[in-house]
Design a protein around this motif. Structure first.
Motif, mmCIF file in Angstrom:
data_model
loop_
_atom_site.group_PDB
_atom_site.id
_atom_site.type_symbol
_atom_site.label_atom_id
_atom_site.label_comp_id
_atom_site.label_asym_id
_atom_site.label_seq_id
_atom_site.Cartn_x
_atom_site.Cartn_y
_atom_site.Cartn_z
ATOM 1 N N VAL A 1 0.878 -1.173 0.000
ATOM 2 C CA VAL A 1 0.000 0.000 0.000
ATOM 3 C C VAL A 1 0.913 1.221 0.000
ATOM 4 N N VAL A 2 0.730 2.074 -1.001
ATOM 5 C CA VAL A 2 1.640 3.215 -1.193
ATOM 6 C C VAL A 2 0.808 4.498 -1.276
ATOM 7 N N ASP A 3 1.298 5.580 -0.666
ATOM 8 C CA ASP A 3 0.561 6.847 -0.787
ATOM 9 C C ASP A 3 1.044 7.623 -2.020
ATOM 10 N N TYR A 4 0.392 8.760 -2.292
ATOM 11 C CA TYR A 4 0.669 9.475 -3.544
ATOM 12 C C TYR A 4 1.966 10.295 -3.498
ATOM 13 N N ASP A 5 2.692 10.168 -2.372
ATOM 14 C CA ASP A 5 4.053 10.709 -2.333
ATOM 15 C C ASP A 5 5.084 9.597 -2.501
ATOM 16 N N GLY A 6 4.593 8.366 -2.647
ATOM 17 C CA GLY A 6 5.506 7.243 -2.860
ATOM 18 C C GLY A 6 5.945 6.544 -1.588
ATOM 19 N N ASN A 7 5.350 6.907 -0.438
ATOM 20 C CA ASN A 7 5.710 6.236 0.824
ATOM 21 C C ASN A 7 4.987 4.895 0.927
ATOM 22 N N VAL A 8 5.710 3.851 1.318
ATOM 23 C CA VAL A 8 5.083 2.542 1.544
ATOM 24 C C VAL A 8 4.425 2.564 2.918
ATOM 25 N N LEU A 9 3.087 2.437 2.932
ATOM 26 C CA LEU A 9 2.336 2.492 4.190
ATOM 27 C C LEU A 9 2.169 1.110 4.794
ATOM 28 N N GLU A 10 2.015 0.111 3.912
ATOM 29 C CA GLU A 10 1.839 -1.270 4.375
ATOM 30 C C GLU A 10 2.591 -2.186 3.431
ATOM 31 N N GLY A 11 3.092 -3.291 4.014
ATOM 32 C CA GLY A 11 3.760 -4.294 3.186
ATOM 33 C C GLY A 11 5.253 -4.329 3.439
ATOM 34 N N ASP A 12 5.826 -5.438 3.037
ATOM 35 C CA ASP A 12 7.227 -5.686 3.346
ATOM 36 C C ASP A 12 8.005 -5.863 2.048
ATOM 37 N N GLY A 13 8.504 -4.767 1.504
ATOM 38 C CA GLY A 13 9.276 -4.846 0.268
ATOM 39 C C GLY A 13 9.340 -3.490 -0.411
ATOM 40 N N GLN A 14 10.051 -3.465 -1.521
ATOM 41 C CA GLN A 14 10.213 -2.204 -2.251
ATOM 42 C C GLN A 14 9.305 -2.184 -3.473
ATOM 43 N N PRO A 15 8.670 -1.042 -3.755
ATOM 44 C CA PRO A 15 7.862 -0.962 -4.973
ATOM 45 C C PRO A 15 8.763 -1.016 -6.218
ATOM 46 N N PRO A 16 8.175 -1.193 -7.405
ATOM 47 C CA PRO A 16 8.990 -1.173 -8.618
ATOM 48 C C PRO A 16 9.720 0.165 -8.752
ATOM 49 N N SER A 17 10.891 0.136 -9.380
ATOM 50 C CA SER A 17 11.678 1.370 -9.515
ATOM 51 C C SER A 17 10.954 2.406 -10.380
ATOM 52 N N GLU A 18 10.034 1.949 -11.232
ATOM 53 C CA GLU A 18 9.289 2.890 -12.073
ATOM 54 C C GLU A 18 7.979 3.350 -11.403
ATOM 55 N N LEU A 19 7.956 3.313 -10.078
ATOM 56 C CA LEU A 19 6.787 3.792 -9.331
ATOM 57 C C LEU A 19 6.308 5.186 -9.772
ATOM 58 N N PRO A 20 7.225 6.132 -10.124
ATOM 59 C CA PRO A 20 6.757 7.466 -10.537
ATOM 60 C C PRO A 20 5.759 7.459 -11.695
ATOM 61 N N ILE A 21 5.778 6.418 -12.522
ATOM 62 C CA ILE A 21 4.761 6.308 -13.588
ATOM 63 C C ILE A 21 3.375 6.316 -12.954
ATOM 64 N N HIS A 22 3.199 5.458 -11.957
ATOM 65 C CA HIS A 22 1.885 5.293 -11.316
ATOM 66 C C HIS A 22 1.534 6.518 -10.476
ATOM 67 N N LEU A 23 2.507 7.002 -9.708
ATOM 68 C CA LEU A 23 2.264 8.174 -8.854
ATOM 69 C C LEU A 23 1.726 9.334 -9.672
ATOM 70 N N GLU A 24 2.412 9.629 -10.767
ATOM 71 C CA GLU A 24 2.077 10.852 -11.504
ATOM 72 C C GLU A 24 0.838 10.686 -12.379
ATOM 73 N N ILE A 25 0.623 9.506 -12.932
ATOM 74 C CA ILE A 25 -0.611 9.317 -13.724
ATOM 75 C C ILE A 25 -1.830 9.333 -12.793
#
Ligand SMILES: [Zn+2]
Length: 267
Positions: free
Chosen positions: A72-96
């Motif tokens: 679970v990630v917020d719109y600033d890219g902070n991981v709120l829940e879960g154990d691991g790193q999001p994909p490195s291309e997370l900014p695609i999802h954040l900004e769209i």
């Protein structure tokens, strides 16, 4: 393991979060089975009622994602829940997702067939097949061929996407956006079919005859998008359960009921 048991281990998330996790995990596996995702690419889905979305852990195989693979990630890219790193291309999802409040779910894929249409002079990916009327407003091409790791790159991509439902990324991939994650899956199937149709026409040495505006208007008059999404989702989910692409424990949460598959009178 049942969905309930899996949910229990899904870090006590609420049911909307769990449903978003389950549907995103299932969609990821279905897209991998259809050759639209492979060792990379990812799907994000907003969580209703929360200022956050779900996305898989970047390193998890797209063929093996579970609820535990979801963050679970917020719109600033902070991981709120879960154990691991999001994909490195997370900014695609954040900004769209930031730029498009109408969008609930985003796919980023490195589909070879789509990439080919960013590398051919004088050829534009246009609606050929009836279902491709979805992309009648156009499929822009973002000029940045690199990994989208920075927020500014993501913003630039979101600007190229604009109000459209698809964007190609030069020599890299594509993004699709939709109103639900199930709709996103169905759109991805049709996007691939349409790209295949155009490529086959070109490979036959023929001049493509894309859909005209009048044909698109006629198609839309007869369109039953919501029903169509349910029908295809039912087909692909059941097939994937049979072929063990999806765990049996997910069946009840994913397969539409008979009532859901009954069209309203007159449709
Ligand atoms: Zn990429």
């Amino acid at each position: 393991m049942s969905v309930t048991e899996m949910s229990r281990t899904a870090r006590g998330s609420n049911s909307a979060t769990q449903q978003a996790m389950l549907e995103t995990a299932a969609t990821t596996r279905l897209l991998e089975a259809e050759g639209i995702l492979d060792y990379s690419g990812h799907v994000s889905t907003r969580i209703p009622g929360r200022d956050a979305f779900v996305i898989q852990i970047g390193s998890t195989s797209r063929a093996e994602v579970t609820l535990e693979s979801m963050l679970v990630v917020d719109y600033d890219g902070n991981v709120l829940e879960g154990d691991g790193q999001p994909p490195s291309e997370l900014p695609i999802h954040l900004e769209i997702l930031r730029a498009r409040p109408d969008v609930q779910s985003v796919l980023h894929s490195h589909m070879e067939l789509a990439i080919a249409f960013t590398m051919m002079e004088g050829v534009t990916l246009v609606p050929m097949r009836a279902r491709a009327s979805r992309w009648k407003s156009g499929i822009p091409i973002d000029p940045d061929p690199s990994h989208i790791k920075l927020r500014e790159q993501g913003r630039s991509l979101a600007r190229t996407l604009g109000p459209h439902h698809a964007v190609l990324m030069r020599a890299h991939g594509l993004c699709l956006v939709a109103e639900t994650v199930r709709a996103l899956f169905v759109d991805a199937v049709h996007f691939k079919e349409n790209a295949t149709a155009l490529m086959q026409t070109l490979q036959a040495g023929a001049k493509p005859i894309p859909l005209t505006e009048a044909e698109i208007a006629q198609i839309e008059k007869m369109e039953m998008r919501e029903w169509h999404i349910k029908k295809l989702w039912n087909y692909y989910v059941r097939k994937a359960l049979d072929e063990q692409v999806l765990p049996q424990a997910w069946k009840d949460a994913l397969v539409p009921t008979r009532e859901m598959l009954t069209r309203a009178p007159g449709l």
